[in-house]
Design an enzyme around this catalytic site. Structure first.
Site, PDB file in Angstrom:
ATOM      1  N   LYS A  18    -117.182   4.574  -1.311  1.00 13.09           N
ATOM      2  CA  LYS A  18    -118.233   4.948  -2.269  1.00 13.09           C
ATOM      3  C   LYS A  18    -119.592   4.572  -1.682  1.00 13.09           C
ATOM      4  CE  LYS A  18    -120.567   3.149  -5.592  1.00 13.09           C
ATOM      5  NZ  LYS A  18    -121.841   3.893  -5.514  1.00 13.09           N
ATOM      6  N   CYS A  37    -130.657  -6.726   5.377  1.00 11.70           N
ATOM      7  CA  CYS A  37    -130.049  -7.948   4.831  1.00 11.70           C
ATOM      8  C   CYS A  37    -130.390  -9.166   5.685  1.00 11.70           C
ATOM      9  CB  CYS A  37    -128.543  -7.778   4.741  1.00 11.70           C
ATOM     10  SG  CYS A  37    -127.828  -7.180   6.277  1.00 11.70           S
ATOM     11  N   GLU A  58    -134.418 -13.061  -1.958  1.00  6.18           N
ATOM     12  CA  GLU A  58    -134.549 -11.885  -1.095  1.00  6.18           C
ATOM     13  C   GLU A  58    -135.484 -10.872  -1.759  1.00  6.18           C
ATOM     14  OE1 GLU A  58    -130.987  -9.386  -0.902  1.00  6.18           O
ATOM     15  OE2 GLU A  58    -131.245  -9.353   1.279  1.00  6.18           O
ATOM     16  N   GLU A  83    -120.300  -8.689   2.335  1.00  2.81           N
ATOM     17  CA  GLU A  83    -121.507  -8.808   3.167  1.00  2.81           C
ATOM     18  C   GLU A  83    -122.686  -8.720   2.223  1.00  2.81           C
ATOM     19  OE1 GLU A  83    -121.655  -9.242   6.401  1.00  2.81           O
ATOM     20  OE2 GLU A  83    -119.588  -8.827   6.996  1.00  2.81           O
TER      21      GLU A  83
END
Ligand code: NAD
Length: 489
Positions: free
Chosen positions: A176, A285, A383, A251
């Site tokens: 997906k 990331c 983040e 992850e």
């Protein structure tokens, strides 16, 4: 442009026929619609993957045979690279050369795992036991049906990082893609079909996380989940996976530090700081978004960084010379601008950047540098996933390492110094899964990728990426003719 899902070897319409608009982040224009898959589509894809795993030829064939299909997919990506790169830019916003780089890497990833699939053939490890009456061996086998859920920052590359090792291992998969960037994943279905991949081995269902994603996560026929995305979604998936004890690898995000000592070359430091946070608009990331600079170098380095950051050409990713494109979508654009505003409210100084000037359309944020950021401010801790770097001075190596590690994340960390012994010492002290010395971000298909702490569980890429999709089986044989003699004396 594809408008169909890829289920059981066929390109099919989504049930119900609903669609999601695709917006070009540089112009805000809707230029396409993708299928909004449903839970029924996800379930059909899982059943196809289950049947292909349980009854199809895929896991019975040799690694060398599977490698042939992987190489055909790699070639299919290379053959269509210019067109796929253009789609990636229209969908995600990134500059065209970056998209071309990603797609070259995606093709390379399929080739790399083709090589590892071949190495699996005949792989048997004999285990020496402390009991001569038995001999034992360990063999590795595919986990089964894998569900892969990926984000929007490297659309086809993130797909490749999961599809290639899973298929190499002999797993079947339901993928997906992110609802924000599904165009190249849909093309991957067509490429896999052209490569003659057996039906059901790879299935691709686009749609929302709460519907398609959740259906994959909850499906009892999915043996393994491989997720890349944010920490909150990853945590939710882990809780869901616990219900039927699914194998899961994650992850997740990061807030990675870059420690620069005073003996570093200032020009190289500025170059790598910028590469570490402005590449892909900072939507990376592993972006090194917290820069720590030794006090004596700090003023000169900050001045050079501000001067160079200002020169970065901002624009449509398809325009010649663009180095910084728009953010992926309106939501991310508003989130990043809000994070910059909040940083200032919480005490930081906006030394450069913010909303990009000169654009009345598109989600453009200028390369942004924040100084004086309190250690408790969100900008230092959370983040941002945009082209926003926090920079501060440090006094000692001990302080730099402490500040670097003071995070709930542990994806990546970087250090720059002319002193090799110090570089190795700091690299060893970092609590992070990926460490760069004298650079930031170079990523290699052959090397392990993944995080410590809340940045994830497990590793992708390299041989570690293959391990994600393999079970280890012990086979032990009694070789002694002596009676066992426990019950029957
Ligand atoms: P996200 O968590 O919002 O979404 C990721 C994927 O999860 C999407 O496909 C989404 O549709 C799906 N999803 C959402 N809710 C779901 C649910 N309830 N069930 C199943 N699936 C669901 O993340 P994002 O905004 O797409 O990506 C940005 C994040 O990804 C950042 O935090 C970034 O650090 C991280 N990321 C990590 C890596 C890495 O290698 N560690 C690489 C790229 C991105």
């Amino acid at each position: 442009m594809q408008t169909r899902l890829f289920i059981n070897g066929d390109l099919v319409a989504a049930t119900g026929g609903a669609t999601l608009p695709v917006v070009n982040p540089a112009t805000e224009a809707v230029f396409h619609h993708i299928p909004a898959g449903t839970a029924a589509d996800a379930n059909a894809a899982v059943l196809a993957a289950r049947a292909a795993f349980d009854h199809g030829p895929w896991r019975q064939m040799s690694g060398a045979q599977r490698a042939g299909y992987l190489r055909a997919i790699a070639q299919g990506i290379r053959d269509r690279l210019p067109e796929l790169a253009r789609l990636e830019v229209l969908d995600n916003g990134k500059p065209l050369p970056e998209a071309e780089w990603d797609l070259g890497d995606a093709a390379g990833c399929f080739d790399f795992y083709a090589g590892l699939a071949e190495e699996l053939d005949g792989e048997v490890e004999t285990i020496s036991l402390g009991d001569a009456r038995f001999v034992s061996k360990a063999v590795r086998e595919p986990v089964g049906v894998a569900g892969a859920i990926i984000p929007w920052n490297y659309p086809l590359l993130m797909a490749a990082w999961k599809v290639a090792p899973a298929l190499a291992a002999g797993c079947t998969m339901v993928l997906k893609p992110s609802e924000h960037t599904s165009l190249t994943a849909l093309e991957l279905g067509a490429i896999a079909k052209d490569a003659g991949l057996p039906s059901g081995v790879l299935n691709i269902v686009t749609g929302l996380g709460q519907t398609v994603g959740q259906a994959i996560v909850d499906h009892p026929d999915v043996d393994k989940l491989a997720f890349t995305g944010s920490v909150p979604t990853g945590a939710r998936l882990m809780a869901a996976a616990a219900r039927n004890v699914k194998n899961i690898s994650l992850e997740l995000g990061g807030k990675s530090p870059f420690v620069i000592f005073a003996d570093a070359d200032i020009e190289k430091a500025v170059e790598w700081i910028m590469f570490g946070i402005f590449w892909n608009q900072g939507q990376v990331c592993s972006a090194t978004s917290r820069v720590l600079v030794e006090r004596s170098l700090y003023p000169a380095l900050l001045e050079r960084l501000l001067a160079e950051a200002q020169k970065i050409t901002i624009g449509d990713g398809l325009a010649q010379g663009t180095l910084l494109g728009p953010l992926v979508n309106d939501l991310q654009y508003r989130k990043v601008l809000a994070a910059i505003d909040r940083a200032v409210v919480q005490g930081a100084t906006l030394a450069g950047g913010g909303k990009a000037a000169g654009f009345d359309k598109g989600y453009f944020v200028a390369p942004t540098v924040l100084t004086d950021v309190p250690l408790t401010a969100d900008a230092w801790v959370e983040e941002i996933f945009g082209p926003v770097v926090c920079i501060r001075a440090f006094e000692t190596e001990e302080e730099a390492v402490r500040l670097a590690n003071d995070s709930r994340f542990g994806l990546a960390a970087a250090v720059m110094t002319a002193d090799d012994a110090r570089a190795e010492r700091v690299a060893a002290a970092f609590r992070a899964g990926i460490v760069w010395i004298n650079c930031s971000q170079p990523t290699f298909t052959e090397a392990p990728w993944g995080g410590y702490k809340q940045s994830g569980i497990g590793r992708e890429l390299g041989r570690w990426g293959l391990d994600n999709y393999l079970e280890t089986k012990q086979i032990t044989r009694l070789v002694s003719d002596e009676p066992w003699g426990w019950y029957i004396k």
